[in-house]
Scaffold this motif. Structure first.
Motif, short mmCIF file in Angstrom:
data_model
loop_
_atom_site.label_atom_id
_atom_site.label_comp_id
_atom_site.label_asym_id
_atom_site.label_seq_id
_atom_site.Cartn_x
_atom_site.Cartn_y
_atom_site.Cartn_z
N VAL A 185 -31.41 38.76 -8.08
CA VAL A 185 -30.87 37.88 -9.13
C VAL A 185 -31.94 36.89 -9.59
O VAL A 185 -32.12 36.65 -10.79
CB VAL A 185 -29.61 37.15 -8.64
N ALA A 186 -32.69 36.31 -8.64
CA ALA A 186 -33.75 35.36 -9.00
C ALA A 186 -34.83 36.03 -9.85
O ALA A 186 -35.31 35.46 -10.83
CB ALA A 186 -34.37 34.76 -7.73
N VAL A 187 -35.21 37.24 -9.48
CA VAL A 187 -36.22 37.97 -10.27
C VAL A 187 -35.71 38.21 -11.68
O VAL A 187 -36.43 37.98 -12.66
CB VAL A 187 -36.60 39.31 -9.59
N MET A 188 -34.47 38.67 -11.80
CA MET A 188 -33.92 38.95 -13.13
C MET A 188 -33.83 37.68 -13.98
O MET A 188 -34.18 37.70 -15.16
CB MET A 188 -32.56 39.63 -12.99
N MET A 189 -33.40 36.59 -13.39
CA MET A 189 -33.31 35.34 -14.14
C MET A 189 -34.71 34.85 -14.55
O MET A 189 -34.89 34.32 -15.65
CB MET A 189 -32.58 34.29 -13.31
N SER A 190 -35.68 35.08 -13.66
CA SER A 190 -37.04 34.61 -13.98
C SER A 190 -37.62 35.34 -15.18
O SER A 190 -38.47 34.80 -15.88
CB SER A 190 -37.96 34.81 -12.76
N ARG A 191 -37.18 36.56 -15.45
CA ARG A 191 -37.69 37.31 -16.60
C ARG A 191 -37.37 36.58 -17.90
O ARG A 191 -38.16 36.58 -18.84
CB ARG A 191 -37.14 38.74 -16.64
N VAL A 192 -36.21 35.94 -17.94
CA VAL A 192 -35.83 35.15 -19.12
C VAL A 192 -36.56 33.80 -19.10
O VAL A 192 -37.12 33.36 -20.10
CB VAL A 192 -34.30 34.95 -19.20
N TRP A 193 -36.55 33.14 -17.95
CA TRP A 193 -37.19 31.82 -17.83
C TRP A 193 -38.68 31.88 -18.16
O TRP A 193 -39.24 30.94 -18.68
CB TRP A 193 -37.00 31.25 -16.43
N LEU A 194 -39.32 33.01 -17.82
CA LEU A 194 -40.74 33.17 -18.11
C LEU A 194 -41.00 33.61 -19.55
O LEU A 194 -42.16 33.70 -19.97
CB LEU A 194 -41.38 34.18 -17.13
N GLY A 195 -39.94 33.90 -20.29
CA GLY A 195 -40.09 34.29 -21.69
C GLY A 195 -40.45 35.76 -21.89
O GLY A 195 -40.82 36.15 -22.99
N HIS A 196 -40.32 36.58 -20.84
CA HIS A 196 -40.67 38.00 -20.96
C HIS A 196 -39.54 38.83 -21.57
O HIS A 196 -39.79 39.88 -22.14
CB HIS A 196 -41.02 38.59 -19.60
N HIS A 197 -38.29 38.37 -21.39
CA HIS A 197 -37.13 39.14 -21.85
C HIS A 197 -36.02 38.23 -22.33
O HIS A 197 -36.00 37.04 -22.02
CB HIS A 197 -36.57 40.01 -20.71
N THR A 198 -35.08 38.84 -23.05
CA THR A 198 -33.83 38.17 -23.41
C THR A 198 -32.78 38.53 -22.36
O THR A 198 -32.97 39.47 -21.58
CB THR A 198 -33.34 38.63 -24.80
N TRP A 199 -31.66 37.81 -22.36
CA TRP A 199 -30.59 38.13 -21.42
C TRP A 199 -30.06 39.55 -21.61
O TRP A 199 -29.85 40.26 -20.62
CB TRP A 199 -29.46 37.10 -21.49
N PRO A 200 -29.86 40.00 -22.86
CA PRO A 200 -29.40 41.40 -23.02
C PRO A 200 -30.40 42.43 -22.46
O PRO A 200 -29.99 43.45 -21.90
CB PRO A 200 -29.22 41.56 -24.53
N GLN A 201 -31.69 42.17 -22.59
CA GLN A 201 -32.70 43.09 -22.05
C GLN A 201 -32.64 43.12 -20.52
O GLN A 201 -32.77 44.18 -19.91
CB GLN A 201 -34.09 42.68 -22.52
N VAL A 202 -32.43 41.96 -19.92
CA VAL A 202 -32.30 41.88 -18.46
C VAL A 202 -31.01 42.57 -18.01
O VAL A 202 -31.02 43.33 -17.03
CB VAL A 202 -32.34 40.41 -17.99
N PHE A 203 -29.92 42.33 -18.71
CA PHE A 203 -28.64 42.96 -18.36
C PHE A 203 -28.75 44.48 -18.48
O PHE A 203 -28.26 45.22 -17.61
CB PHE A 203 -27.50 42.42 -19.23
N ALA A 204 -29.38 44.96 -19.54
CA ALA A 204 -29.55 46.41 -19.72
C ALA A 204 -30.40 47.00 -18.59
O ALA A 204 -30.08 48.06 -18.05
CB ALA A 204 -30.18 46.71 -21.08
N GLY A 205 -31.46 46.30 -18.23
CA GLY A 205 -32.31 46.78 -17.12
C GLY A 205 -31.55 46.80 -15.81
O GLY A 205 -31.63 47.78 -15.05
N ALA A 206 -30.80 45.74 -15.54
CA ALA A 206 -30.02 45.68 -14.30
C ALA A 206 -28.97 46.79 -14.26
O ALA A 206 -28.79 47.45 -13.23
CB ALA A 206 -29.36 44.31 -14.15
#
Length: 184
Positions: free
Chosen positions: A124-145
């Motif tokens: 969960v921390a890794v996935m949230m960090s993808r947004v916090w670091l500006g690498h992805h949007t929440w939908p991109q993270v949700f789709a990946g997960a």
């Protein structure tokens, strides 16, 4: 990195979590000599490669670049980090619930509780960090997960559906070869 506070250091660590996860998986394979661990690590590799192929078809850009951060050049949908780390987390959870404890590990409930206790929050921390670091949007993270969870479930089903028997045989042959130092 000297100017980073605790949150910045944590995000820098999470940004490079692929190195940590790869090293931990390799160490666990070498320690246990488990065909199952090798199989699920191979599954995570398949997950990573296949989600990168999906990105080339979807072609959704990443969020706008944040000044001062390294710009990613690939597409963003779905997030590869989110897919792969969720694959690992779900595989760990399913293995701890349904599979026998490997003989190379000490028997006990700790092997059923502690791995998911660490793997799930870390994912969960890794996935949230993808947004916090500006690498992805929440939908991109949700789709990946979602991709990682689905593939891990299918991969686990293939293992428990019969591949585990082949894996056990391979593991036995490998262990005999190592202890006798002769190869067939």
């Amino acid at each position: 990195m000297s100017g980073l506070g605790p949150r910045g250091l944590w995000l820098a660590f999470l940004d490079k979590t692929n190195i940590t996860v790869t090293a931990l998986a390799a160490a666990f394979i070498l320690y246990t000599k488990s065909a199952g661990v090798f199989y699920f690590t191979a599954g995570a590799t398949v997950c990573s490669i296949s989600v990168k192929i999906v990105k080339r078809f979807v072609r959704q850009p990443r969020p706008p670049h944040i000044p001062g951060r390294k710009m990613k050049v690939s597409y963003g949908m779905p997030s590869t980090h989110s897919a792969t780390i969720s694959f690992f987390a779900v595989s760990v959870l399913l293995a701890c619930i349904y599979l026998p404890i490997h003989p190379s590990l000490r028997p006990g409930s700790a092997w059923r509780v502690f791995p998911p206790f660490f793997a799930l929050p870390w994912a969960v921390a890794v996935m949230m960090s993808r947004v916090w670091l500006g690498h992805h949007t929440w939908p991109q993270v949700f789709a990946g997960a979602s991709y990682g969870v689905a593939l891990a479930s299918i991969w686990f089903g293939m293992w428990t559906g019969g591949l585990n028997k082949i894996g056990n045989e391979v593991e036995e042959v490998f262990n005999v070869c190592i202890t006798s130092r002769s190869w067939p």
